[in-house]
Design a protein around this motif. Structure first.
Motif, short mmCIF file in Angstrom:
data_model
loop_
_atom_site.label_atom_id
_atom_site.label_comp_id
_atom_site.label_asym_id
_atom_site.label_seq_id
_atom_site.Cartn_x
_atom_site.Cartn_y
_atom_site.Cartn_z
N PRO A 9 6.91 -17.20 -3.00
CA PRO A 9 6.89 -16.10 -2.03
C PRO A 9 7.59 -14.85 -2.58
O PRO A 9 8.66 -14.94 -3.20
CB PRO A 9 7.66 -16.68 -0.83
N LEU A 10 6.97 -13.71 -2.35
CA LEU A 10 7.50 -12.45 -2.83
C LEU A 10 8.05 -11.66 -1.65
O LEU A 10 7.33 -11.37 -0.69
CB LEU A 10 6.38 -11.64 -3.51
N ARG A 11 9.34 -11.32 -1.71
CA ARG A 11 9.97 -10.51 -0.67
C ARG A 11 9.77 -9.05 -1.04
O ARG A 11 10.25 -8.58 -2.08
CB ARG A 11 11.45 -10.85 -0.56
N LEU A 12 9.05 -8.33 -0.21
CA LEU A 12 8.70 -6.95 -0.53
C LEU A 12 9.80 -5.99 -0.10
O LEU A 12 10.48 -6.20 0.90
CB LEU A 12 7.38 -6.58 0.16
N VAL A 13 9.96 -4.91 -0.86
CA VAL A 13 10.97 -3.90 -0.56
C VAL A 13 10.68 -3.23 0.77
O VAL A 13 11.58 -2.97 1.56
CB VAL A 13 11.03 -2.86 -1.69
N THR A 14 9.40 -2.97 1.03
CA THR A 14 9.00 -2.27 2.25
C THR A 14 7.93 -3.07 3.00
O THR A 14 7.12 -3.77 2.38
CB THR A 14 8.43 -0.88 1.94
N SER A 15 7.92 -2.94 4.31
CA SER A 15 6.85 -3.53 5.11
C SER A 15 5.58 -2.70 4.92
O SER A 15 5.65 -1.56 4.43
CB SER A 15 7.24 -3.52 6.58
N PRO A 16 4.41 -3.23 5.30
CA PRO A 16 3.19 -2.41 5.21
C PRO A 16 3.30 -1.09 5.95
O PRO A 16 2.85 -0.05 5.46
CB PRO A 16 2.13 -3.33 5.82
N ALA A 17 3.93 -1.11 7.14
CA ALA A 17 4.07 0.14 7.91
C ALA A 17 4.99 1.12 7.20
O ALA A 17 4.70 2.32 7.13
CB ALA A 17 4.60 -0.17 9.31
N GLN A 18 6.09 0.63 6.64
CA GLN A 18 6.99 1.52 5.90
C GLN A 18 6.29 2.11 4.67
O GLN A 18 6.46 3.29 4.35
CB GLN A 18 8.24 0.76 5.46
N ARG A 19 5.50 1.27 4.00
CA ARG A 19 4.77 1.76 2.82
C ARG A 19 3.82 2.88 3.20
O ARG A 19 3.75 3.90 2.50
CB ARG A 19 4.01 0.60 2.16
N ARG A 20 3.09 2.72 4.31
CA ARG A 20 2.17 3.78 4.75
C ARG A 20 2.92 5.08 5.01
O ARG A 20 2.47 6.16 4.63
CB ARG A 20 1.44 3.35 6.01
N GLU A 21 4.06 4.98 5.69
CA GLU A 21 4.82 6.18 6.02
C GLU A 21 5.33 6.87 4.76
O GLU A 21 5.28 8.10 4.66
CB GLU A 21 5.99 5.80 6.93
N LEU A 22 5.82 6.11 3.80
CA LEU A 22 6.33 6.69 2.56
C LEU A 22 5.20 7.30 1.73
O LEU A 22 5.37 8.35 1.11
CB LEU A 22 7.08 5.63 1.77
N LEU A 23 4.05 6.64 1.71
CA LEU A 23 2.89 7.21 1.01
C LEU A 23 2.46 8.51 1.67
O LEU A 23 2.20 9.52 0.99
CB LEU A 23 1.74 6.22 0.99
N ALA A 24 2.42 8.52 2.99
CA ALA A 24 2.02 9.73 3.71
C ALA A 24 2.97 10.88 3.43
O ALA A 24 2.56 12.04 3.35
CB ALA A 24 1.95 9.45 5.21
N ALA A 25 4.25 10.56 3.27
CA ALA A 25 5.26 11.60 3.06
C ALA A 25 5.07 12.34 1.73
O ALA A 25 5.61 13.43 1.55
CB ALA A 25 6.66 11.00 3.12
N THR A 26 4.31 11.76 0.80
CA THR A 26 4.06 12.43 -0.48
C THR A 26 3.00 13.52 -0.39
O THR A 26 2.79 14.26 -1.35
CB THR A 26 3.63 11.42 -1.56
N GLY A 27 2.32 13.62 0.75
CA GLY A 27 1.29 14.64 0.93
C GLY A 27 -0.12 14.14 0.77
O GLY A 27 -1.07 14.94 0.77
N LEU A 28 -0.30 12.83 0.65
CA LEU A 28 -1.66 12.27 0.53
C LEU A 28 -2.50 12.58 1.77
O LEU A 28 -1.98 12.66 2.88
CB LEU A 28 -1.58 10.76 0.35
N ASP A 29 -3.79 12.72 1.55
CA ASP A 29 -4.73 12.88 2.67
C ASP A 29 -5.19 11.54 3.21
O ASP A 29 -5.55 11.43 4.39
CB ASP A 29 -5.94 13.69 2.22
N GLY A 30 -5.21 10.52 2.37
CA GLY A 30 -5.69 9.22 2.81
C GLY A 30 -5.11 8.08 1.99
O GLY A 30 -4.72 8.26 0.83
N VAL A 31 -5.04 6.91 2.61
CA VAL A 31 -4.63 5.67 1.96
C VAL A 31 -5.69 4.63 2.26
O VAL A 31 -6.03 4.39 3.42
CB VAL A 31 -3.26 5.18 2.48
#
Length: 343
Positions: free
Chosen positions: A89-111
């Motif tokens: 099992p791999l313990r992830l640094v961020t949850s899927p929701a946190q990852r989306r928020e951090l990706l969005a914060a970079t200025g991406l238009d879509g994920v």
């Protein structure tokens, strides 16, 4: 194409809004708008969205703006390692929701979050590039590191991608491998540091303090009886919970106002003084006994590890140590300053 135009008619509308800007999230190639292209694309797992990821994503956004294209990151759910090595099992640094928020914060238009399965992993590099980058995203450029691998058995590399780009009309833009002194920025390194409780060094990889998020639930109420009422987080904590111990940190509340950012002493462990068995995350907000946080989703930004979890011989000994912990938390947070605003 503007972000608000990135949703095809009849498709599920799922978006992340950061600082008033919308980033669309698609869960399959079928959800992509038929007229999405042109796009500038990158691909990765993006666990933690650390400084190395941010460097690549910054190039994606800059390239997209220069080309009049949409900036898109392609990622996977679950993490590929969970599919290929399920026994570890791999313990992830961020949850899927946190990852989306951090990706969005970079200025991406879509994920684009693709469902990762063994069948998906069996695609050849050509099959994946043609279905995802060419037909799905209409890529005009693909931004990657020089060590990019793709396709079944990681059989495709940078040369493979460049050749397919020449064939299908997209440019491959490479980003140099940057990192901290002594190594690369990597999710693996961040996980290792968090597992050791070294949230300070982990923050130098992540480019921010490590964040936990969960709803506040009722605990044993012991803290209130000894003068240190704590907010107990539910067991469904988002973000990798670091090693047991006491940490200096900030509690963030979404309501805003004077109580939006509060200094806190954070305890992670089983409360061995009281023979506890369940591992918990709880936070004492300094100098506050008036807060009613039950049922509220709060976030904890961890600044520094202060000490390991200890078993005390008496409640008085515990209180004496907690008084000392509060003094140390004040010192650490005063030196650090309040956290910068982020998603």
């Amino acid at each position: 194409m503007a972000p608000d135009d990135l949703v095809p008619d009849g498709a599920p509308q799922d978006a992340v809004v950061v600082d008033g800007r919308q980033t669309q999230v698609w869960r399959s190639l079928d959800e992509l708008p038929a007229d999405l292209g042109p796009t500038v694309v990158t691909i990765g797992n993006f666990d933690g969205v650390h400084l190395g990821h941010q460097e690549v994503l910054g190039v994606v956004v800059a390239q997209a703006r220069a080309r009049g294209a949409a900036a898109v990151a392609v990622t996977f759910t679950p993490h590929p390692r969970a599919v290929h090595v399920p026994e570890e099992p791999l313990r992830l640094v961020t949850s899927p929701a946190q990852r989306r928020e951090l990706l969005a914060a970079t200025g991406l238009d879509g994920v684009l979050e693709l469902d990762y399965t063994l069948a998906f992993a069996a695609q050849s590099p050509r099959e994946f590039v043609e279905s995802c980058f060419v037909r799905g995203l209409g890529a005009t450029a693909v931004v990657v590191g020089r060590d990019v691998q793709l396709g079944a058995g990681n059989s495709g590399n940078l040369a493979t991608l460049v050749g397919l780009g020449e064939e299908h009309g997209f440019e491959v833009v490479t980003v140099e491998d940057l990192g901290v002194a002594g190594g690369r920025w990597s999710s693996t390194a961040a996980r290792r540091l968090l597992d050791d409780g070294d949230v300070t060094r982990a923050s130098r990889i992540l480019g921010r303090q490590h964040r936990l998020r969960a709803e506040v639930v009722h605990g044993d109420a012991r803290g209130r009886t000894i003068g240190f009422p704590t907010a107990n987080l539910s067991q469904e904590v988002e973000g990798l919970v670091p090693a047991d111990g006491v940490y200096a940190g900030w509690m963030l509340r979404r309501g805003g106002g004077a109580d939006a950012v509060l200094p806190a002493a954070v305890s992670i462990g089983t409360n061995p003084t009281f023979d506890g068995t369940q591992r918990r995350v709880e936070a004492y907000v300094l100098d506050r006994t008036d807060l009613d946080l039950y049922g509220e989703a709060v976030e904890l930004d961890l600044v520094a590890h202060l000490r390991p979890t200890l078993r005390f011989t008496s409640v008085d000994e515990l209180v004496t140590q907690m008084d000392a912990d509060v003094v140390r938390v004040r010192e650490v947070l005063a030196a650090e300053g309040p956290p910068p605003a982020r998603p």
